[in-house]
Design an enzyme around this catalytic site. Structure first.
Site, mmCIF file in Angstrom:
data_model
loop_
_atom_site.group_PDB
_atom_site.id
_atom_site.type_symbol
_atom_site.label_atom_id
_atom_site.label_comp_id
_atom_site.label_asym_id
_atom_site.label_seq_id
_atom_site.Cartn_x
_atom_site.Cartn_y
_atom_site.Cartn_z
ATOM 1 N N GLY A 179 -8.764 -15.058 11.636
ATOM 2 C CA GLY A 179 -8.670 -13.995 12.630
ATOM 3 C C GLY A 179 -10.067 -13.619 13.092
ATOM 4 O O GLY A 179 -11.041 -14.350 12.858
ATOM 5 N N ILE A 239 -12.272 -11.435 12.149
ATOM 6 C CA ILE A 239 -13.342 -11.259 11.144
ATOM 7 C C ILE A 239 -13.740 -12.615 10.570
ATOM 8 O O ILE A 239 -14.935 -12.926 10.430
ATOM 9 C CB ILE A 239 -12.916 -10.273 10.036
ATOM 10 C CG1 ILE A 239 -12.617 -8.888 10.635
ATOM 11 C CG2 ILE A 239 -14.024 -10.153 8.979
ATOM 12 C CD1 ILE A 239 -12.020 -7.883 9.651
ATOM 13 N N THR A 284 -13.795 -9.311 1.119
ATOM 14 C CA THR A 284 -13.915 -8.049 1.849
ATOM 15 C C THR A 284 -12.575 -7.710 2.502
ATOM 16 O O THR A 284 -12.524 -6.846 3.378
ATOM 17 C CB THR A 284 -14.995 -8.143 2.962
ATOM 18 O OG1 THR A 284 -14.712 -9.277 3.778
ATOM 19 C CG2 THR A 284 -16.387 -8.252 2.382
ATOM 20 N N ARG A 290 -8.628 -7.595 0.977
ATOM 21 C CA ARG A 290 -7.891 -6.659 0.129
ATOM 22 C C ARG A 290 -7.845 -7.233 -1.286
ATOM 23 O O ARG A 290 -7.671 -8.441 -1.474
ATOM 24 C CB ARG A 290 -6.460 -6.451 0.622
ATOM 25 C CG ARG A 290 -6.313 -5.544 1.842
ATOM 26 C CD ARG A 290 -6.685 -4.085 1.572
ATOM 27 N NE ARG A 290 -6.482 -3.215 2.729
ATOM 28 C CZ ARG A 290 -7.387 -2.978 3.688
ATOM 29 N NH1 ARG A 290 -8.581 -3.552 3.619
ATOM 30 N NH2 ARG A 290 -7.108 -2.152 4.681
ATOM 31 N N GLU A 345 -7.849 0.994 -6.103
ATOM 32 C CA GLU A 345 -9.097 1.658 -5.718
ATOM 33 C C GLU A 345 -8.925 3.170 -5.858
ATOM 34 O O GLU A 345 -7.853 3.673 -5.512
ATOM 35 C CB GLU A 345 -9.465 1.286 -4.273
ATOM 36 C CG GLU A 345 -9.709 -0.213 -4.137
ATOM 37 C CD GLU A 345 -10.043 -0.654 -2.714
ATOM 38 O OE1 GLU A 345 -10.093 0.205 -1.815
ATOM 39 O OE2 GLU A 345 -10.263 -1.857 -2.520
ATOM 40 N N HIS A 362 -15.423 -0.721 -1.306
ATOM 41 C CA HIS A 362 -14.647 -0.833 -0.062
ATOM 42 C C HIS A 362 -15.433 -0.232 1.111
ATOM 43 O O HIS A 362 -15.032 0.781 1.691
ATOM 44 C CB HIS A 362 -13.273 -0.148 -0.210
ATOM 45 C CG HIS A 362 -12.274 -0.613 0.823
ATOM 46 N ND1 HIS A 362 -10.927 -0.679 0.581
ATOM 47 C CD2 HIS A 362 -12.437 -1.044 2.101
ATOM 48 C CE1 HIS A 362 -10.299 -1.108 1.669
ATOM 49 N NE2 HIS A 362 -11.205 -1.330 2.600
HETATM 50 C C1 GLV Z 1 -10.576 -1.449 6.045
HETATM 51 O O1 GLV Z 1 -10.400 -1.995 4.992
HETATM 52 C C2 GLV Z 1 -9.628 -1.406 7.098
HETATM 53 O O2 GLV Z 1 -8.498 -1.876 6.926
HETATM 54 O O3 GLV Z 1 -9.969 -0.853 8.157
#
Ligand code: GLV
Ligand code: GLV
Length: 326
Positions: A158, A160, A234, A236, A265, A284
């Site tokens: 995606g 990111i 980064t 989940r 978390e 996070h």
């Molecule tokens: C951060 O983890 C988000 O989902 O914006």
């Protein structure tokens, strides 16, 4: 009478003022996050909830709120929301993709470099006064893993994942990619997950957490990873089996890890990952720059404003609620 909307946390950004004009806004003043019990109490009678990823919007809550007409989360991930429960009622869910892409890719690369080159460990070493005449520059001193020229495997292509691929190109990396539905991305060689696991010196996760991706990197897949590889997460925590990852690091099968997200978390201090060697952790903070957080808040507000005006939410995580003509 103005519709009532619950805002579960004070927001940065400029547009929250517009929301105050448009509705009766109940804002949890803090300090800290809104506890679940109070969330349920305050949301009673609300038409909308503007929440964070720390708020659980589960089926019990949705069922208890007959007037609920929209949810807007200041996050791209929506795994804290029972989307099925919203779909069943035709309730749209807003989220904030796009604006956090580059910021989160930077975080992934920061963790990748820090884990590969032992930056955090080196910092602690110097501060602890351990850098002495007897313990200093030598051929083996603080040696890590090369990033330039290495192979990076990206799980999830995606926005990111693609932004991470662009950074990797700048570092002269060979980039492999895997996506559940195959995707052509410039500079990324599409491969099977098996190939990606077996060939990547670095592996970075960029899939959303859902039924299909929970425990995607389970013990068997971690065992398939190249010996000495570095894992960066980064996305989940629930995508990775933390116990299996910790074991692989302790046994030296994996080289290092950079972890920004955890299954639970805040992470418990006795989480095995915190005791494993060569692990760089963060709480996070993938999208945590002032500018990006303000932009996320503005989008979350715009999503809420659209819903209040009866328009489709511009950044909707469950657009199917509009497709059924309801
Ligand atoms: C951060 O983890 C988000 O989902 O914006
Ligand atoms: C490193 O500082 C070197 O001079 O090799």
């Amino acid at each position: 009478m103005k519709p009532r909307v619950l805002l579960t946390h004070q927001l940065p950004g400029e547009r929250v003022a517009l929301l105050e004009q448009r509705c009766e806004l109940l804002t949890w003043p803090g300090p800290g996050l809104l506890p679940a019990v109070q969330l349920a109490q305050l949301a009673a009678g609300c038409e909308g909830i503007l929440c964070l990823l720390t708020d659980r919007i589960d089926r019990a809550l949705v069922d208890a709120l007959p007037q609920l007409a929209f949810v807007s989360s200041m996050s791209v991930g929506v795994d804290h929301v029972d989307v099925e429960a919203l779909n069943a009622r035709g309730i749209p869910l807003g989220h904030t993709p796009g604006v956090l892409v580059e910021t989160t890719a930077d975080t992934a690369f920061a963790l990748l470099l820090a884990a590969a080159r032992r930056v955090v460990e080196a910092d602690a070493f110097v501060r602890a006064g351990k850098w002495t005449e007897d313990n200093r520059w030598s051929p083996e001193f603080f040696t890590g893993i090369d990033v330039g020229g290495a192979t990076l495997g990206i799980v999830g292509l995606g926005a990111i994942g693609q932004a991470v691929a662009r950074r990797a190109a700048g570092f002269g990396m060979r980039v492999l990619g895997w996506n559940r539905t195959p995707r052509e991305v410039p500079g990324v060689t599409p491969v099977s997950l098996d190939t990606l696991l077996g060939e990547s010196d670095f592996l970075s996760l960029h899939v959303a957490l859902c039924e299909d991706t929970r425990d995607l990197l389970d013990a068997a897949r971690i065992a398939q990873m190249k010996p000495g590889a570095v894992l960066v997460n980064t996305a989940r925590g629930g995508i990775v089996n933390e116990a299996a990852l910790a074991a692989a690091l302790v046994e030296g099968r994996l080289g290092a890890a950079g972890i920004d997200v955890f299954e639970r978390e805040p992470v418990a201090v006795d989480n095995p990952l915190l005791r494993a060697p060569n692990v760089v952790v963060a709480p996070h903070i993938g999208s945590a720059t002032r500018l990006t957080r303000a932009r996320m808040a503005d989008i979350a507000v715009d999503n809420a404003l659209a819903a209040l005006d009866g328009r489709p939410i511009p950044h909707c995580a469950n657009p199917q609620v509009y497709a059924r003509g309801g």
